[in-house]
Write an enzyme that holds these catalytic residues in place. Structure first.
Site, PDB file in Angstrom:
ATOM      1  N   ARG A  41       0.863  -1.173   0.000  1.00 44.35           N
ATOM      2  CA  ARG A  41       0.000   0.000   0.000  1.00 44.35           C
ATOM      3  C   ARG A  41       0.907   1.233   0.000  1.00 44.35           C
ATOM      4  O   ARG A  41       2.020   1.192   0.519  1.00 44.35           O
ATOM      5  CB  ARG A  41      -0.905   0.014   1.238  1.00 44.35           C
ATOM      6  CG  ARG A  41      -1.849  -1.176   1.329  1.00 44.35           C
ATOM      7  CD  ARG A  41      -2.682  -1.104   2.609  1.00 44.35           C
ATOM      8  NE  ARG A  41      -3.601  -2.250   2.701  1.00 44.35           N
ATOM      9  CZ  ARG A  41      -3.336  -3.386   3.332  1.00 44.35           C
ATOM     10  NH1 ARG A  41      -2.150  -3.548   3.918  1.00 44.35           N
ATOM     11  NH2 ARG A  41      -4.220  -4.358   3.369  1.00 44.35           N
ATOM     12  N   LYS A  50      -1.956  -2.602   8.089  1.00 48.83           N
ATOM     13  CA  LYS A  50      -3.098  -2.105   8.847  1.00 48.83           C
ATOM     14  C   LYS A  50      -3.222  -2.808  10.194  1.00 48.83           C
ATOM     15  O   LYS A  50      -3.030  -4.016  10.286  1.00 48.83           O
ATOM     16  CB  LYS A  50      -4.385  -2.313   8.043  1.00 48.83           C
ATOM     17  CG  LYS A  50      -4.495  -1.418   6.812  1.00 48.83           C
ATOM     18  CD  LYS A  50      -5.816  -1.658   6.111  1.00 48.83           C
ATOM     19  CE  LYS A  50      -5.998  -0.711   4.933  1.00 48.83           C
ATOM     20  NZ  LYS A  50      -7.288  -0.930   4.241  1.00 48.83           N
ATOM     21  N   HIS A  70      -2.328   2.767  -6.422  1.00 52.36           N
ATOM     22  CA  HIS A  70      -3.205   1.604  -6.256  1.00 52.36           C
ATOM     23  C   HIS A  70      -3.224   0.744  -7.522  1.00 52.36           C
ATOM     24  O   HIS A  70      -3.298  -0.479  -7.456  1.00 52.36           O
ATOM     25  CB  HIS A  70      -4.621   2.065  -5.927  1.00 52.36           C
ATOM     26  CG  HIS A  70      -4.700   2.958  -4.727  1.00 52.36           C
ATOM     27  ND1 HIS A  70      -4.428   2.529  -3.447  1.00 52.36           N
ATOM     28  CD2 HIS A  70      -5.001   4.268  -4.613  1.00 52.36           C
ATOM     29  CE1 HIS A  70      -4.558   3.524  -2.603  1.00 52.36           C
ATOM     30  NE2 HIS A  70      -4.907   4.598  -3.280  1.00 52.36           N
ATOM     31  N   ARG A 110      -0.253  -1.477  -7.485  1.00 55.10           N
ATOM     32  CA  ARG A 110      -0.468  -2.552  -6.498  1.00 55.10           C
ATOM     33  C   ARG A 110      -1.362  -3.638  -7.102  1.00 55.10           C
ATOM     34  O   ARG A 110      -1.093  -4.828  -6.957  1.00 55.10           O
ATOM     35  CB  ARG A 110      -1.101  -1.965  -5.233  1.00 55.10           C
ATOM     36  CG  ARG A 110      -1.604  -2.978  -4.197  1.00 55.10           C
ATOM     37  CD  ARG A 110      -2.045  -2.223  -2.951  1.00 55.10           C
ATOM     38  NE  ARG A 110      -2.949  -2.971  -2.104  1.00 55.10           N
ATOM     39  CZ  ARG A 110      -2.581  -3.825  -1.144  1.00 55.10           C
ATOM     40  NH1 ARG A 110      -1.299  -4.058  -0.942  1.00 55.10           N
ATOM     41  NH2 ARG A 110      -3.468  -4.436  -0.390  1.00 55.10           N
ATOM     42  N   HIS A 143      -4.233  -8.808   2.830  1.00 56.82           N
ATOM     43  CA  HIS A 143      -5.690  -8.862   2.926  1.00 56.82           C
ATOM     44  C   HIS A 143      -6.100  -9.764   4.088  1.00 56.82           C
ATOM     45  O   HIS A 143      -5.647 -10.905   4.178  1.00 56.82           O
ATOM     46  CB  HIS A 143      -6.301  -9.420   1.634  1.00 56.82           C
ATOM     47  CG  HIS A 143      -6.253  -8.471   0.492  1.00 56.82           C
ATOM     48  ND1 HIS A 143      -6.388  -8.871  -0.832  1.00 56.82           N
ATOM     49  CD2 HIS A 143      -6.102  -7.122   0.450  1.00 56.82           C
ATOM     50  CE1 HIS A 143      -6.314  -7.811  -1.623  1.00 56.82           C
ATOM     51  NE2 HIS A 143      -6.138  -6.750  -0.870  1.00 56.82           N
ATOM     52  N   TYR A 191      -9.371 -10.654  -7.914  1.00 56.63           N
ATOM     53  CA  TYR A 191      -8.382 -10.724  -8.995  1.00 56.63           C
ATOM     54  C   TYR A 191      -8.623 -11.908  -9.919  1.00 56.63           C
ATOM     55  O   TYR A 191      -8.265 -11.856 -11.098  1.00 56.63           O
ATOM     56  CB  TYR A 191      -6.966 -10.767  -8.408  1.00 56.63           C
ATOM     57  CG  TYR A 191      -6.614  -9.477  -7.727  1.00 56.63           C
ATOM     58  CD1 TYR A 191      -6.290  -8.347  -8.475  1.00 56.63           C
ATOM     59  CD2 TYR A 191      -6.646  -9.366  -6.346  1.00 56.63           C
ATOM     60  CE1 TYR A 191      -5.995  -7.147  -7.855  1.00 56.63           C
ATOM     61  CE2 TYR A 191      -6.357  -8.165  -5.719  1.00 56.63           C
ATOM     62  CZ  TYR A 191      -6.034  -7.058  -6.478  1.00 56.63           C
ATOM     63  OH  TYR A 191      -5.761  -5.871  -5.871  1.00 56.63           O
TER      64      TYR A 191
END
Length: 207
Positions: free
Chosen positions: A51, A75, A147, A150, A173, A182
């Site tokens: 990210r 995160k 993004h 990525r 994720h 994807y």
């Protein structure tokens, strides 16, 4: 929900387009310092699929000694290991040499230090750089952002046979359903390939 997520995904860049972006990033800059920094930023972004916040706040200590794996703090303080390509490692080595020529940079804990409040390159500056590189690459600037790169990282891995769980781990994720998007992108691409190129496709012009 899946439909909304698919709509929110940016345009899928081809490998050729990414190669053009990487080549352009390496050549843009007023001096060896900025060229080396730009090269390292883009090579790392595509090599790891980080990210943008993770990339810009990356501590320099995590990349000393040209490691094979990079520890990324994501995160919620979660950590993950992602391989670093040889091309990215080479770019980092060149950047570190330029970075450390400035005494103030040696005191910074960040790989990409700056005079911003947070002490590292800020998002706005990097977003503008991405648009500039896209423009110089003669690509649609509306469709290209950090993004997008990525997403290209993840899609290109999947296209080349990488396991979905591995890609989930690399992207950080929490839920596999996020990564499963994807598979739809790649399937759509393969479907379009057949429609546009199969000799019996109704979309092909009759000779």
């Amino acid at each position: 929900k899946l439909t909304n997520k698919r709509r929110s995904l940016p345009k899928l860049l081809s490998i050729t387009e990414v190669e053009t972006i990487l080549k352009t990033a390496k050549s843009i800059g007023k001096n060896p310092y900025s060229k080396a920094m730009n090269n390292a930023l883009f090579e790392l972004l595509y090599s790891t699929g980080m990210r943008v916040s993770e990339l810009l706040s990356l501590p320099v200590s995590s990349l000393l000694g040209t490691p094979e794996m990079l520890l990324i703090r994501g995160k919620g303080g979660s950590e993950r290991l992602v391989p670093v390509s040889n091309q990215a490692k080479s770019a980092i080595e060149i950047w570190l040499l330029e970075r450390n020529k400035l005494p103030r940079n040696k005191k910074s804990k960040f790989l990409f230090p700056s005079n911003s409040k947070k002490g590292h390159l800020n998002r706005e500056v990097f977003f503008r750089l991405v648009k500039k590189v896209a423009s110089f690459s003669r690509l649609d600037t509306e469709n290209i952002s950090p993004h997008t790169i990525r997403h290209a990282f993840a899609s290109h891995l999947l296209e080349n046979g990488a396991d979905l769980r591995v890609i989930q781990s690399f992207l950080g994720h929490a839920d596999i359903s996020t990564t499963e998007i994807y598979t739809h992108i790649v399937n759509d691409k393969l479907k379009n390939l057949v429609i546009n190129h199969h000799p019996l496709s109704q979309n092909k012009k009759s000779s």
